[in-house]
Design an enzyme around this catalytic site. Structure first.
Site, PDB file in Angstrom:
ATOM      1  CB  SER A 221      -0.968  -0.047   1.192  1.00  0.00           C
ATOM      2  OG  SER A 221      -1.946   0.952   1.107  1.00  0.00           O
TER       3      SER A 221
ATOM      4  CG  ASP B 256      -6.807  -2.093  -4.069  1.00  0.00           C
ATOM      5  OD1 ASP B 256      -7.220  -1.007  -3.628  1.00  0.00           O
ATOM      6  OD2 ASP B 256      -5.668  -2.533  -3.835  1.00  0.00           O
TER       7      ASP B 256
ATOM      8  CG  HIS C  39      -5.829  -1.750  -0.324  1.00  0.00           C
ATOM      9  ND1 HIS C  39      -5.074  -1.314  -1.393  1.00  0.00           N
ATOM     10  CD2 HIS C  39      -5.293  -1.168   0.773  1.00  0.00           C
ATOM     11  CE1 HIS C  39      -4.122  -0.510  -0.952  1.00  0.00           C
ATOM     12  NE2 HIS C  39      -4.230  -0.400   0.355  1.00  0.00           N
TER      13      HIS C  39
END
Length: 260
Positions: free
Chosen positions: A106, A201, A231
């Protein structure tokens, strides 16, 4: 496993996971996700242990400073300092200084990508591999996946926009390549990359666009989309079998690109 405070910069803690085997080891320096606002060494303890065991690499996780108290570029500077420290202290941990890579999930993948850019630009520590797990690569948040998967898939698009706002603050340029690596003018000369995206995502398009640009710039790049995933699935090893597949894929690529 060792917790260490990096000298020269107050507050940077790292956690070092040393695998079984005989040194010298390759090394992955991992930057955790959390919007550069949340997350830390403990949130990523389980996958880091697993990655070290499977890859045979020393894994070093970095507890960089976070927004809003420490906006951009504080996290980038801490990530840079941590990689330089690992390179300088390689012998102390049985690490081969020429076999160091970076990884992140991320916003941590954003930092990993940026550190590769900065290392190239400033002739920093040589890096042999980058593993970018569902990376945030563009602060503009304008890709179609931000609309398609805006709500109902774990992280929400508005949450990501809020994190970006806290991270960049009121004065930082969202198009700066060390904030939005997708907007860098030149991606050539970077280390081989594994770019992982999740089907459901908001940031999927930005990760896949970054992989395409890396490949177009001549960087050996593997794009791996995990169908059915959301995610942050890297942190779901106790729930999702695909998390184990992801850790194994990172380990395999690290063994290839960080081989002696």
């Amino acid at each position: 496993m060792h917790d260490i405070t990096v000298p020269g910069r107050a507050g940077i803690r790292v956690r070092v996971y040393v695998p079984h085997g005989e040194p010298p080891f390759a090394c992955l320096v991992h930057f955790h996700g959390g919007g550069c606002v949340t997350g830390g060494l403990d949130t990523h303890d389980r996958p880091s242990r697993d990655l070290a065991a499977r890859s045979g690499c020393v894994v070093v996780t970095v507890d960089y400073r976070k927004a809003p108290e420490h906006p951009f570029p504080a996290a980038v500077d801490d990530a840079w300092s941590a990689v330089a420290w690992v390179h300088g202290q390689a012998d102390s941990f049985g690490i081969a200084a020429d076999r160091i890579g970076v990884s992140g999930d991320s916003t941590g993948a954003n930092l990993a990508a940026v550190i590769c850019l900065r290392s190239r630009d400033e002739q920093g520590p040589p890096l042999g591999f980058q593993a970018l797990l569902y990376p945030l690569t563009d602060a503009r948040c304008e890709a179609p996946s931000y609309r398609t998967y805006a709500v109902g898939y774990g992280i929400q698009a508005d949450d990501l926009r809020r994190y970006w706002g806290l991270y960049l603050g009121a004065t930082s340029d969202p198009d700066h390549p060390y904030a939005s690596p997708l907007r860098a003018a030149d991606l050539s000369g970077l280390p081989p990359a594994l770019v992982v995206t999740a089907e459901y995502d908001p940031v999927r398009n930005d990760g896949e666009r970054y992989a395409a640009r890396l490949a177009a710039a001549g960087v050996p790049t593997t794009l791996s989309r995990y169908e059915g995933m959301i995610h942050a699935f890297y942190l779901m090893g106790g729930v999702l079998s695909r998390t184990s597949d992801l850790v194994e894929e990172i380990a395999q690529k690290a063994r290839i690109h960080l081989a002696p």
